[in-house]
Design an enzyme around this catalytic site. Structure first.
Site, PDB file in Angstrom:
ATOM      1  N   GLU A   1       0.841  -1.211   0.000  1.00  4.99           N
ATOM      2  CA  GLU A   1       0.000   0.000   0.000  1.00  4.99           C
ATOM      3  C   GLU A   1       0.872   1.256   0.000  1.00  4.99           C
ATOM      4  O   GLU A   1       0.794   2.066   0.923  1.00  4.99           O
ATOM      5  CB  GLU A   1      -0.883   0.005   1.256  1.00  4.99           C
ATOM      6  CG  GLU A   1      -1.749  -1.234   1.422  1.00  4.99           C
ATOM      7  CD  GLU A   1      -2.370  -1.330   2.830  1.00  4.99           C
ATOM      8  OE1 GLU A   1      -2.060  -0.495   3.705  1.00  4.99           O
ATOM      9  OE2 GLU A   1      -3.163  -2.256   3.047  1.00  4.99           O
ATOM     10  N   PRO A   2       1.703   1.459  -1.011  1.00 11.63           N
ATOM     11  CA  PRO A   2       2.581   2.631  -0.983  1.00 11.63           C
ATOM     12  C   PRO A   2       1.830   3.918  -1.297  1.00 11.63           C
ATOM     13  O   PRO A   2       0.911   3.928  -2.117  1.00 11.63           O
ATOM     14  CB  PRO A   2       3.609   2.333  -2.081  1.00 11.63           C
ATOM     15  CG  PRO A   2       2.898   1.436  -3.036  1.00 11.63           C
ATOM     16  CD  PRO A   2       1.885   0.654  -2.242  1.00 11.63           C
ATOM     17  N   GLY A   3       2.197   4.983  -0.625  1.00 16.24           N
ATOM     18  CA  GLY A   3       1.620   6.295  -0.926  1.00 16.24           C
ATOM     19  C   GLY A   3       2.740   7.257  -1.266  1.00 16.24           C
ATOM     20  O   GLY A   3       3.011   7.575  -2.428  1.00 16.24           O
TER      21      GLY A   3
ATOM     22  N   CYS B   1      -1.675  33.323  10.718  1.00 12.84           N
ATOM     23  CA  CYS B   1      -1.364  33.931  12.018  1.00 12.84           C
ATOM     24  C   CYS B   1      -1.026  32.898  13.082  1.00 12.84           C
ATOM     25  O   CYS B   1      -1.780  32.686  14.036  1.00 12.84           O
ATOM     26  CB  CYS B   1      -2.542  34.789  12.454  1.00 12.84           C
ATOM     27  SG  CYS B   1      -2.846  36.060  11.252  1.00 12.84           S
TER      28      CYS B   1
HETATM   29  N1  LLP Z   1      -1.520   1.971   4.421  1.00 15.77           N
HETATM   30  C1  LLP Z   1      -2.049   2.448   5.569  1.00 15.77           C
HETATM   31  C2  LLP Z   1      -2.999   1.634   6.318  1.00 15.77           C
HETATM   32  C3  LLP Z   1      -1.687   3.733   6.023  1.00 15.77           C
HETATM   33  O1  LLP Z   1      -2.206   4.203   7.160  1.00 15.77           O
HETATM   34  C4  LLP Z   1      -0.768   4.519   5.260  1.00 15.77           C
HETATM   35  C5  LLP Z   1      -0.364   5.847   5.716  1.00 15.77           C
HETATM   36  C6  LLP Z   1      -0.255   3.970   4.077  1.00 15.77           C
HETATM   37  C7  LLP Z   1      -0.641   2.693   3.680  1.00 15.77           C
HETATM   38  C8  LLP Z   1       0.686   4.726   3.182  1.00 15.77           C
HETATM   39  O2  LLP Z   1       1.906   4.980   3.794  1.00 15.77           O
HETATM   40  P1  LLP Z   1       3.100   5.627   2.938  1.00 15.77           P
HETATM   41  O3  LLP Z   1       3.519   4.622   1.894  1.00 15.77           O
HETATM   42  O4  LLP Z   1       2.595   6.868   2.311  1.00 15.77           O
HETATM   43  O5  LLP Z   1       4.135   5.877   3.932  1.00 15.77           O
HETATM   44  N2  LLP Z   1       0.708  12.659   7.008  1.00 15.77           N
HETATM   45  C9  LLP Z   1       1.954  11.961   7.273  1.00 15.77           C
HETATM   46  C10 LLP Z   1       1.897  10.528   6.813  1.00 15.77           C
HETATM   47  C11 LLP Z   1       0.750   9.747   7.415  1.00 15.77           C
HETATM   48  C12 LLP Z   1       0.677   8.331   6.903  1.00 15.77           C
HETATM   49  C13 LLP Z   1      -0.583   7.684   7.314  1.00 15.77           C
HETATM   50  N3  LLP Z   1      -0.756   6.350   6.817  1.00 15.77           N
HETATM   51  C14 LLP Z   1       3.102  12.728   6.627  1.00 15.77           C
HETATM   52  O6  LLP Z   1       2.859  13.767   6.023  1.00 15.77           O
HETATM   53  O7  LLP Z   1       4.251  12.332   6.767  1.00 15.77           O
END
Ligand code: LLP
Length: 418
Positions: free
Chosen positions: A276-278, A345
């Site tokens: 599940e990469p983001g 602000c």
């Molecule tokens: N799967 C689940 C269940 C998750 O909760 C997340 C991210 C991902 C996949 C994706 O993770 P990634 O590959 O993007 O690391 N707002 C924070 C990051 C919060 C991530 C929350 N969950 C930031 O700006 O660093």
């Protein structure tokens, strides 16, 4: 990817692919998110290629950047999706994504969200508690359906990342303690409208070493072995997201090395692998373009006051996150140390501290690595319309979200009659 080859200088001027950023600022105004189609495509294909002939599904974590143009491009590349709300599910559908390639994570799914997800036959619910399992079983029964489920287990592994984005420790709210998961799988008979099809974990975000991923995967593999020996037919192993990117000088594993390591550690099992990469797909495929409104020199500090703020990019304020800030035109001007701040602000409204820049009023700056958790965490704080978003594709530019208007900001509000 990590060096952002798609955002580069030509004759001291910063471009997105073949388009000068200045041209984008002139045409669409600032602040403006700028994405590179090539960078996104490249990252996705790097993941996909690295799996080689291993049965797998990449489920892009929609929360990282949920613009429907981005979801659509990923869907066209074959991506599945990881969602955490009914809203994200509707986005995936609107973008032409396949619900059958969609997994639903999150600790607080509502009955309505579950109902909709069952209606469109998503691939799997990543269930995070027994209470949620009971609720899902009930709604599936009412609908005459069988709900596919993966338990999200909490493997109690230290992801060694910022505490706010670490999710795999036993004290975090996420997942079912790995010590209890086996018992729940064994009581499958209590949930006649649930089909246990997977096993899942996600230990945190912006991980810069492989070790925690492998520790978590080992713990899941142990559990999987036990479940299989008890006759449970688990079809997939979901290892979550979390691969970090380079913001400044981090050296996270390369995408291909991360995938190879996961494939290697799971080579002896027949289940398909989900991830599940983001951030690692879209983080370095985007930047936030902003203009310096004023320079303000005080005896204590120099401030570059820009037209982007914490409502546009919340990461510095929330996590003290570092984003590189580059001048769109490299000039021979006098270099000074600046606090790059927005107009909101709050003292926490900064994009970068102590940045060495040779700039003047009106100059453009690019806040780098802002593709993930930038726009998707944006808000209207201080009644600021959210930024425009554009996608560059070689020499072509597509507006993928126009700048909000002030009227749109209060279109849903009502004044009392008397
Ligand atoms: N799967 C689940 C269940 C998750 O909760 C997340 C991210 C991902 C996949 C994706 O993770 P990634 O590959 O993007 O690391 N707002 C924070 C990051 C919060 C991530 C929350 N969950 C930031 O700006 O660093």
């Amino acid at each position: 990817m990590s060096d952002c080859p798609t955002f580069s200088y030509h004759d001291n001027e910063l471009f997105a692919e073949s388009v000068p950023l200045k041209q984008l600022a002139d045409k669409f105004g600032t602040p403006c998110y700028v994405y590179s189609r090539a960078a996104l495509t490249y990252a996705y294909q790097e993941f996909d290629r690295a799996f080689a002939n291993r049965d797998h599904l990449i489920c892009y974590a929609v929360k990282a950047n949920s613009n429907i143009a981005i979801l659509n491009l990923l869907a066209r590349l074959g991506s599945g999706f990881d969602i955490v709300s009914g809203g994200e599910l509707q986005r995936v559908i609107k973008a032409g994504g396949d619900p059958k390639k969609t997994v639903f994570s999150g600790v607080g799914k509502t009955i309505n969200e579950m109902r909709r997800a069952l209606e469109v036959d998503i691939l799997c619910f990543n269930v995070e508690s027994e209470a949620e399992l009971i609720a899902l079983n009930q709604i599936a029964q009412i609908m005459g359906k069988s709900a596919p489920v993966s338990l999200r287990v909490n493997p109690d592994v230290d992801a060694k990342t910022h505490p706010y984005i670490s999710t795999g420790l036993k004290e975090n709210k996420f997942g079912i303690p790995i010590t209890e998961a086996e018992k729940i799988y064994q009581s499958a008979h209590l949930y006649p409208h649930i089909r246990f099809t997977g096993l899942d974990c996600h230990i945190g975000s912006q991980l810069t070493t492989l070790d925690p991923f492998l520790q978590a995967s080992d713990k899941l593999l142990n559990l999987l072995e036990k479940l299989e020996s008890q006759g449970l037919a688990i079809e997939h192993l979901d290892l979550g997201g979390g691969l970090g990117i380079r913001y400044v000088d981090e050296s996270p594993p390369e995408i291909k090395d991360y995938v190879s390591a996961l494939c290697d550690s799971t080579r002896h099992i027949k289940q398909s692998i989900l991830i599940e990469p983001g951030r690692s797909l879209i983080g370095n495929a985007g930047l936030l373009l902003t203009r310096i409104e004023y320079l303000k020199n005080t005896p204590a500090r120099n401030f570059a006051i820009v037209d982007a703020a914490m409502n546009d990019l919340m990461r510095p304020a929330l996590y003290d996150a570092y984003h590189d800030i580059l001048p769109v035109f490299k000039t021979a001007g006098q270099i000074k140390t600046y606090q790059v701040v927005g107009p909101v602000c709050e003292t926490g409204d900064f994009l970068g501290h102590d940045r060495k820049l040779g700039v003047t009023q009106g100059d453009l700056l690019a806040v780098m690595s802002a593709g993930a958790y930038g726009m998707s965490m944006g808000s209207n704080y201080n009644t600021r319309p959210r930024a425009a978003e554009v996608m560059v594709d070689r020499d072509t530019v597509h507006v993928i979200r126009y700048r909000e208007t002030i009227d749109e900001l209060f279109a849903t509000e009502r004044i009392l009659p008397q």
